[in-house]
Design a protein around this motif. Sequence first.
Motif, PDB file in Angstrom:
ATOM      1  N   GLY A  54      47.559  44.950  11.040  1.00 34.67           N
ATOM      2  CA  GLY A  54      46.222  44.900  11.636  1.00 34.67           C
ATOM      3  C   GLY A  54      46.276  44.432  13.083  1.00 34.67           C
ATOM      4  O   GLY A  54      45.614  44.991  13.961  1.00 34.67           O
ATOM      5  N   VAL A  55      47.076  43.396  13.310  1.00 32.59           N
ATOM      6  CA  VAL A  55      47.223  42.872  14.673  1.00 32.59           C
ATOM      7  C   VAL A  55      47.829  43.952  15.571  1.00 32.59           C
ATOM      8  O   VAL A  55      47.365  44.182  16.699  1.00 32.59           O
ATOM      9  CB  VAL A  55      48.091  41.591  14.679  1.00 32.59           C
ATOM     10  CG1 VAL A  55      48.345  41.116  16.095  1.00 32.59           C
ATOM     11  CG2 VAL A  55      47.409  40.498  13.872  1.00 32.59           C
ATOM     12  N   LEU A  56      48.844  44.629  15.061  1.00 30.39           N
ATOM     13  CA  LEU A  56      49.490  45.685  15.861  1.00 30.39           C
ATOM     14  C   LEU A  56      48.528  46.824  16.166  1.00 30.39           C
ATOM     15  O   LEU A  56      48.529  47.378  17.261  1.00 30.39           O
ATOM     16  CB  LEU A  56      50.703  46.235  15.109  1.00 30.39           C
ATOM     17  CG  LEU A  56      51.986  45.475  15.365  1.00 30.39           C
ATOM     18  CD1 LEU A  56      53.095  46.034  14.500  1.00 30.39           C
ATOM     19  CD2 LEU A  56      52.386  45.582  16.826  1.00 30.39           C
ATOM     20  N   PHE A  57      47.704  47.165  15.164  1.00 30.54           N
ATOM     21  CA  PHE A  57      46.716  48.220  15.402  1.00 30.54           C
ATOM     22  C   PHE A  57      45.766  47.804  16.523  1.00 30.54           C
ATOM     23  O   PHE A  57      45.461  48.574  17.431  1.00 30.54           O
ATOM     24  CB  PHE A  57      45.916  48.530  14.133  1.00 30.54           C
ATOM     25  CG  PHE A  57      44.657  49.289  14.428  1.00 30.54           C
ATOM     26  CD1 PHE A  57      44.720  50.596  14.892  1.00 30.54           C
ATOM     27  CD2 PHE A  57      43.411  48.688  14.317  1.00 30.54           C
ATOM     28  CE1 PHE A  57      43.567  51.299  15.216  1.00 30.54           C
ATOM     29  CE2 PHE A  57      42.256  49.373  14.646  1.00 30.54           C
ATOM     30  CZ  PHE A  57      42.334  50.678  15.090  1.00 30.54           C
ATOM     31  N   MET A  58      45.302  46.555  16.451  1.00 33.61           N
ATOM     32  CA  MET A  58      44.348  46.057  17.446  1.00 33.61           C
ATOM     33  C   MET A  58      44.980  46.062  18.837  1.00 33.61           C
ATOM     34  O   MET A  58      44.351  46.476  19.815  1.00 33.61           O
ATOM     35  CB  MET A  58      43.906  44.642  17.042  1.00 33.61           C
ATOM     36  CG  MET A  58      42.656  44.171  17.725  1.00 33.61           C
ATOM     37  SD  MET A  58      41.252  45.239  17.353  1.00 33.61           S
ATOM     38  CE  MET A  58      40.101  44.681  18.598  1.00 33.61           C
ATOM     39  N   SER A  60      37.515  47.126  17.450  1.00 33.13           N
ATOM     40  CA  SER A  60      37.279  46.048  16.473  1.00 33.13           C
ATOM     41  C   SER A  60      36.662  46.610  15.197  1.00 33.13           C
ATOM     42  O   SER A  60      37.011  46.187  14.091  1.00 33.13           O
ATOM     43  CB  SER A  60      36.320  44.997  17.038  1.00 33.13           C
ATOM     44  OG  SER A  60      36.711  44.624  18.314  1.00 33.13           O
ATOM     45  N   VAL A  61      35.734  47.561  15.370  1.00 34.08           N
ATOM     46  CA  VAL A  61      35.092  48.158  14.193  1.00 34.08           C
ATOM     47  C   VAL A  61      36.119  48.965  13.399  1.00 34.08           C
ATOM     48  O   VAL A  61      36.151  48.910  12.165  1.00 34.08           O
ATOM     49  CB  VAL A  61      33.912  49.064  14.633  1.00 34.08           C
ATOM     50  CG1 VAL A  61      33.297  49.760  13.429  1.00 34.08           C
ATOM     51  CG2 VAL A  61      32.865  48.232  15.327  1.00 34.08           C
ATOM     52  N   ALA A  62      36.969  49.699  14.104  1.00 37.51           N
ATOM     53  CA  ALA A  62      38.007  50.487  13.421  1.00 37.51           C
ATOM     54  C   ALA A  62      38.943  49.553  12.654  1.00 37.51           C
ATOM     55  O   ALA A  62      39.383  49.880  11.546  1.00 37.51           O
ATOM     56  CB  ALA A  62      38.785  51.316  14.427  1.00 37.51           C
ATOM     57  N   LEU A  63      39.229  48.378  13.238  1.00 38.37           N
ATOM     58  CA  LEU A  63      40.090  47.408  12.545  1.00 38.37           C
ATOM     59  C   LEU A  63      39.435  46.949  11.248  1.00 38.37           C
ATOM     60  O   LEU A  63      40.099  46.795  10.222  1.00 38.37           O
ATOM     61  CB  LEU A  63      40.360  46.200  13.452  1.00 38.37           C
ATOM     62  CG  LEU A  63      41.094  45.039  12.790  1.00 38.37           C
ATOM     63  CD1 LEU A  63      42.543  45.405  12.518  1.00 38.37           C
ATOM     64  CD2 LEU A  63      41.037  43.783  13.650  1.00 38.37           C
ATOM     65  N   ARG A  64      38.124  46.757  11.286  1.00 36.12           N
ATOM     66  CA  ARG A  64      37.437  46.222  10.107  1.00 36.12           C
ATOM     67  C   ARG A  64      37.172  47.280   9.045  1.00 36.12           C
ATOM     68  O   ARG A  64      37.203  47.002   7.858  1.00 36.12           O
ATOM     69  CB  ARG A  64      36.115  45.563  10.515  1.00 36.12           C
ATOM     70  CG  ARG A  64      36.364  44.326  11.314  1.00 36.12           C
ATOM     71  CD  ARG A  64      35.167  43.465  11.512  1.00 36.12           C
ATOM     72  NE  ARG A  64      35.579  42.255  12.216  1.00 36.12           N
ATOM     73  CZ  ARG A  64      36.032  41.176  11.633  1.00 36.12           C
ATOM     74  NH1 ARG A  64      36.135  41.140  10.321  1.00 36.12           N
ATOM     75  NH2 ARG A  64      36.397  40.123  12.336  1.00 36.12           N
ATOM     76  N   PHE A  65      36.892  48.524   9.472  1.00 38.99           N
ATOM     77  CA  PHE A  65      36.427  49.514   8.486  1.00 38.99           C
ATOM     78  C   PHE A  65      37.353  50.710   8.285  1.00 38.99           C
ATOM     79  O   PHE A  65      37.282  51.355   7.259  1.00 38.99           O
ATOM     80  CB  PHE A  65      35.026  50.001   8.872  1.00 38.99           C
ATOM     81  CG  PHE A  65      34.024  48.884   8.929  1.00 38.99           C
ATOM     82  CD1 PHE A  65      33.634  48.224   7.780  1.00 38.99           C
ATOM     83  CD2 PHE A  65      33.495  48.463  10.137  1.00 38.99           C
ATOM     84  CE1 PHE A  65      32.742  47.174   7.826  1.00 38.99           C
ATOM     85  CE2 PHE A  65      32.595  47.409  10.202  1.00 38.99           C
ATOM     86  CZ  PHE A  65      32.212  46.763   9.036  1.00 38.99           C
ATOM     87  N   VAL A  66      38.178  51.044   9.259  1.00 41.08           N
ATOM     88  CA  VAL A  66      39.039  52.227   9.101  1.00 41.08           C
ATOM     89  C   VAL A  66      40.466  51.821   8.747  1.00 41.08           C
ATOM     90  O   VAL A  66      41.068  52.399   7.842  1.00 41.08           O
ATOM     91  CB  VAL A  66      39.041  53.091  10.388  1.00 41.08           C
ATOM     92  CG1 VAL A  66      39.825  54.370  10.164  1.00 41.08           C
ATOM     93  CG2 VAL A  66      37.622  53.414  10.820  1.00 41.08           C
ATOM     94  N   PHE A  67      41.006  50.833   9.449  1.00 35.84           N
ATOM     95  CA  PHE A  67      42.374  50.392   9.178  1.00 35.84           C
ATOM     96  C   PHE A  67      42.584  50.027   7.699  1.00 35.84           C
ATOM     97  O   PHE A  67      43.602  50.401   7.116  1.00 35.84           O
ATOM     98  CB  PHE A  67      42.738  49.220  10.102  1.00 35.84           C
ATOM     99  CG  PHE A  67      44.063  48.612   9.815  1.00 35.84           C
ATOM    100  CD1 PHE A  67      45.237  49.229  10.221  1.00 35.84           C
ATOM    101  CD2 PHE A  67      44.155  47.429   9.102  1.00 35.84           C
ATOM    102  CE1 PHE A  67      46.468  48.675   9.929  1.00 35.84           C
ATOM    103  CE2 PHE A  67      45.386  46.866   8.808  1.00 35.84           C
ATOM    104  CZ  PHE A  67      46.535  47.488   9.222  1.00 35.84           C
ATOM    105  N   PRO A  68      41.647  49.325   7.042  1.00 35.91           N
ATOM    106  CA  PRO A  68      41.902  48.954   5.638  1.00 35.91           C
ATOM    107  C   PRO A  68      41.695  50.099   4.638  1.00 35.91           C
ATOM    108  O   PRO A  68      41.922  49.906   3.453  1.00 35.91           O
ATOM    109  CB  PRO A  68      40.858  47.851   5.364  1.00 35.91           C
ATOM    110  CG  PRO A  68      40.248  47.518   6.671  1.00 35.91           C
ATOM    111  CD  PRO A  68      40.384  48.723   7.537  1.00 35.91           C
TER     112      PRO A  68
END
Lengths: 529, 250
Positions: free
Chosen positions: A457-461, A351-359
């Motif tokens: 983002g959804v796919l990454f999660m 979840s943290v990677a989705l919020r801070f690394v993915f973008p």
Amino acid sequence: MEAAAFAALGILFFVFLHWGALRFLRAVHGVELAGPLLLVKILSMALLTAFFMILFSATITSFTTLFFARDLALLVHTPLPHRTLFAFKSLETAVFSSWMMVLALLPFLAAYGRVTGQGAGFYLLLAVLGMPFAWLASAGGIGLSLGLMRVFPARRVRDIMLAVAMGICTGLFLWVRWLAPAKFLRADTMSATLEYIALLEAPSSPWLPSTWYAQAVAAFLNGSAREAVFYGAALVFAAALAFALLVAAGERSYYAGWVAAQECDRRKKRRPLGAEWRGVPGFFGTRFRAILGKDLAVFFRDPNQWSQLLMLASVAAVYLLSIHKLPLDSRFLKGLVSFLNIGMTGFVLASVALRFVFPAVSLEGRSWWALRSAPLSLWEILWSKFLGGVAPIAVLGVVLVGVSNHFLGVDPFVTRLSNLTVLVMAVTLAGMGVGFGALFPRFGVENVAQIQTSAGGVLFMVTGLLYVALTLALEAVLMRMHYFSAVVGRSLWSGPVVAAVLAVMALLNLLAFFLPLVWGHRHLSRADV
Amino acid sequence: MIRAEGLTKRFGDVTAVDALDLDIAPGEIFGYLGPNGAGKTTTVKLLTGLLRPTAGRVFIGGHDVQADPRAAKKILGLVPDQPYVYPHLTGHEFLRFVGDLYEVDGGYQKKKIPELLEMFEIADRGDELVETFSHGMRQKLVLAGVLLHQPKVLFLDEPMVGLDPKSARLVKDIFQTLARRGVTLFMCTHVLEIAERLCHRVGIVERGRVTRAGTLAELRAQSSSGGSLEDVFLSLTGGDRDKDLLRALD
């Protein structure tokens, strides 16, 4: 081809989630006497969490969609009444902020219907009442940002986000603790069964839309149509009232808020080269240091980005407190929870990677040309994004797993295994985050929340959680050998099995780390920027 | 200094740049003119390595942009058509960021950045966030960033847009000085007077193809109308046909 593979992965994940929820809810339903009541309580908790998540998301999203969106400059000057514009933009905000939560709830709700043996009517009820429910949460967030924009000047309103986010997080924290989920697990902590049943029967809070929603569903399941209609009507009426009140408030103050948002505070000077820049160690080299320093400076100056840290801190606090409060008196239960703890930490890291690394790549935005025209390769850019993301994730993972292991009092083997696993997961998830971010860049969006809730983002999660689940499944083999050895008093360790598990784990991490990065690199090198 | 061989870019069925051949010498200012949507910005993206060509090759200072992008990018500077700069950085920080990306010596940056900010008359706003800057100020900041790392080849996509007359004059003088020092400039512009005054040679692009190229005198000889570059341009691109349409509005 890639799209089909990702779609298949997504469907697989939802089937997996549904299967997990089904097993869990069946087990709860099977609890003697309290089973059906426990189910309602669980639904209530899930809806309460969803309510606060949507509220938080709507608060952040509405600042962009209502006040800073680029299309507003055109729309505000058309003959469209401001009230109509505000109403449409509010509905758009509601969709943006709630669709992901709705998607996440679907496998759970489908499992709920199956466990309680419901037909089409149940799902229809969920869908019909789901809309006013999501709208009420969104309207709360929109109302909050409208009010703040009206009361405070444009620049300060973004700073005030700190207090807002903190308030919402504290609220979420208190509600979750107030419900005390640990209590429901242990009927024997109650002095009498009747007292336990009474606790379960009591609604969470009669004034919360999530309670009305849950009560309407519970009444429907019990066959009491009158009660179901009452709670359903309360939800619909409140949603209609919220719409009317919001539009009336928008008519009075939306335009003034939008005008205020266009003004910039010119007097706010900064010292040449912020402290963020100097904080990056010199061993990264000049170019990496430049990118990392720039990213750090931008992160702490953009309330859309740093305000999410508060949400994260509150989730971590709730998680650690829950671990602390868990009634674990058997060796088996303690072992099981400490094993699941690795998976939960992995979930938090994803979840943290989705919020801070993915973008990270998308946040370069329209300034992407500055990096691409500079004498550094695309790989260097991606590595700098990875380096910027991996350290905070690894630190958070080690702290989470370290503190929770301390609370659980786990043995040295589990401590070592969980520390190592979390470090490896942090590296892999950061690599995946950068890779997926490069594969699905959104340079044109105005809000970081839109990047996180995009299809990429959804796919990454989904992929990240699958990776965590696979890691956990592989570690189960090691944990099993460890605990069974302790139970029977002799070593049940098998060298070939351990070697096979480690080999598969290494392969899994290599694939999960490098494949998205290679795909992302290929995509960006061909993209028109 | 800039060489393109059969440079082509296709987006599906649309050919944005069609078999472009270019050879621009050191110290030359080359004007790239064409109607909206002719493929000028796509050409700049291809020449600077921001976009991968469907076919053909580009050499900057002898370095293949696709095969050795770092060497090519080290000597080129880009001023894009829209001066998008990180809104949450200050002007000073953006220049420092650019300087570090190009590994410009720290001591030189310390001395040069205030000079550049002063020269473009944005020194008093240098420590404010870029989000408070006007379009023209951002354009000046991007130009300052390009000058900081002293490129040998400069790509300018509509560099005068948003500049006030004084700044526009300053920028024109800078371009001419750079060219005299041997810097090659490739400039897309709609302002034909600027092209006429600054450019040694001009290329006219239509639907992705360079239909005419040469000095102003050579272009005049090729067109039916003499006179200014505007007349030549309209004559060559068929723009004078619009006169009939305008008459119909009366």
